[in-house]
Design an enzyme around this catalytic site. Structure first.
Site, PDB file in Angstrom:
ATOM      1  N   HIS A 176      -3.896   3.169   3.110  1.00  7.04           N
ATOM      2  CA  HIS A 176      -4.923   2.824   1.981  1.00  7.04           C
ATOM      3  C   HIS A 176      -4.136   2.663   0.857  1.00  7.04           C
ATOM      4  O   HIS A 176      -4.364   1.765   0.158  1.00  7.04           O
ATOM      5  CB  HIS A 176      -5.685   4.189   1.954  1.00  7.04           C
ATOM      6  CG  HIS A 176      -6.960   3.815   1.224  1.00  7.04           C
ATOM      7  ND1 HIS A 176      -8.166   3.073   1.754  1.00  7.04           N
ATOM      8  CD2 HIS A 176      -7.345   4.297   0.040  1.00  7.04           C
ATOM      9  CE1 HIS A 176      -9.034   3.005   0.684  1.00  7.04           C
ATOM     10  NE2 HIS A 176      -8.423   3.853  -0.377  1.00  7.04           N
TER      11      HIS A 176
ATOM     12  N   CYS B  68     -11.567  -0.650  -2.680  1.00  6.87           N
ATOM     13  CA  CYS B  68     -12.026   0.338  -1.623  1.00  6.87           C
ATOM     14  C   CYS B  68     -13.641   0.248  -2.074  1.00  6.87           C
ATOM     15  O   CYS B  68     -14.237  -0.651  -1.785  1.00  6.87           O
ATOM     16  CB  CYS B  68     -11.720   1.900  -2.081  1.00  6.87           C
ATOM     17  SG  CYS B  68     -12.290   3.095  -1.111  1.00  6.87           S
TER      18      CYS B  68
ATOM     19  N   ASP C 187      -4.809   2.469   7.928  1.00  2.75           N
ATOM     20  CA  ASP C 187      -5.590   3.006   6.820  1.00  2.75           C
ATOM     21  C   ASP C 187      -6.350   4.144   7.342  1.00  2.75           C
ATOM     22  O   ASP C 187      -7.354   4.005   8.262  1.00  2.75           O
ATOM     23  CB  ASP C 187      -6.476   2.150   6.016  1.00  2.75           C
ATOM     24  CG  ASP C 187      -7.284   2.570   4.963  1.00  2.75           C
ATOM     25  OD1 ASP C 187      -7.479   3.652   4.709  1.00  2.75           O
ATOM     26  OD2 ASP C 187      -7.694   1.716   3.975  1.00  2.75           O
TER      27      ASP C 187
END
Length: 373
Positions: free
Chosen positions: A337, A154, A308
């Site tokens: 995600h 991320c 996501d």
């Protein structure tokens, strides 16, 4: 004509529903009472470096449990600044870190801790030009290696991209990023909220100068307004399953478990990455230097998730073309995600693909030791 169920079939369905309702009642009471919550972040590890709240952990690769370290160079994971790193080591049997250890890697992780008032003035440069280089140096010192494999998740992926681009001579064997945005025009409500001439970061800062966890939690809820309803509907349907309840508690516990975000870094993120869209437009500057993703030339893998809701696939799409590596690859999966690092999709697809990519750019332990001497 539709098949008419037999009395025996009807009886079995009634018995099953009665049993499941009893299990729902039992598990619902346990959840309400907060008992039997799953243990998270359980893999044995040691703190091998610390500066402020930032720590580097070295996970113990027990030969009897994981098979021992069989490949080099070591693997350093860099987590996001937004939430807690135990999603990478969620629960025993559902752990990204466990799979990496079992694959034979010497695994380290940069954990940023929980920022307080003393972190409010941290800049992106502090993470990219100070913490990550120091963590890399410590890993090299402990392992005796001359290089590391680097992996970012991320926003941790953005930090590793900036580190690799700003330090093109960094001792990297490979770079892997998961769910890492570069085109922030596609970051949905986040981009809409802080776009040009809209909300300012200072409007949401807490007394400590950081973005409070409650603000971050509300921002993520805004990404999927119906999620709160649908997750409870799904929970009710599966509340009879002990396995599902344990997984639900672990994953929703993490998704609600945010930490403060350093205020100065938040201001930079909004201006440099959202408003200027600096990564995608090649207009990003760190400490007075222009930083170009094309200067990243090490073997590279980007992993994207089609479902996501935090980092939409469109926000990650440009990355493969922006990086200058000749040996570069993209893996796009039908996952969310969190599903890139935990759950069945991760265990069956994502993690094996990451392991294969890194292992092919590593050496067996004896060869790695010989090469580093």
């Amino acid at each position: 004509m539709p098949t008419v169920p037999t009395p025996q079939t009807i009886l079995e369905r009634v018995r099953r529903d009665v049993e499941r309702n009893a299990l729902r009642a039992r598990n619902g009471i346990k959840m309400a009472a907060g008992v039997d919550r799953p243990r998270v972040g359980c893999t044995a590890k040691d703190v091998v470096w610390q500066r402020g709240r930032c720590q580097v952990w070295r996970y113990r690769n027990d030969p009897e449990v994981h098979g021992g370290v069989r490949y080099g160079p070591p693997l350093l994971l860099v987590f996001s600044l937004v939430s807690r790193s135990y999603i990478l080591d969620l629960t025993p049997g559902n752990s990204f870190v466990e799979q990496l250890l079992e694959a034979g890697f010497d695994v380290y992780l940069v954990d940023w801790g929980e920022p307080d008032q003393s972190d409010a003035y941290n800049q992106i440069e502090d993470y990219v030009d100070d913490y990550i280089p120091a963590a890399v140096d410590r890993v090299l010192e402990l392992s005796g290696s001359t290089e590391v494999n680097l992996l970012g998740y991320c926003f941790g992926g953005d930090l590793t991209l900036l580190y690799a681009a700003h330090h093109p001579d960094a001792p990297l064997r490979s770079l892997t990023v998961l769910a890492t945005p570069v085109d922030f025009r596609h970051m949905g409500p986040l981009a809409d909220l802080f776009g040009r001439d809209k909300m300012e970061v200072d409007e949401v800062l807490g007394d400590d100068g950081n973005v409070p966890p409650s603000v971050l939690a509300q921002a993520f809820r805004a990404l999927t307004p119906t999620y709160e309803v649908t997750r409870y509907v799904t929970l009710w349907e599966r509340l009879w399953s002990d396995e599902y309840v344990a997984s639900y508690q672990a994953m929703t516990g993490w998704s609600d478990d945010h930490v403060p975000f350093p205020g100065t870094t938040a201001r930079q993120l909004v201006q440099m990455l959202i408003r200027d869209n600096g990564l995608a437009t090649d207009r990003l500057t760190l400490d007075g230097d222009r930083v170009h993703l094309r200067d990243i030339t090490v073997p590279f893998l980007t992993v994207r998730a089609n479902r996501d809701h935090i980092v939409p696939a469109e926000a990650t799409a440009a990355l493969i073309d922006l990086v200058g590596s000749e040996d570069k690859h993209e893996l796009r999966l039908d996952a969310g995600h969190m599903g890139l690092v935990v759950g069945r999709t991760a265990a069956r697809t994502t993690v094996p693909a990451i392991i294969d990519f890194i292992r092919k750019r590593s050496e067996p332990l004896n060869a790695a030791i010989g090469a580093s001497q």
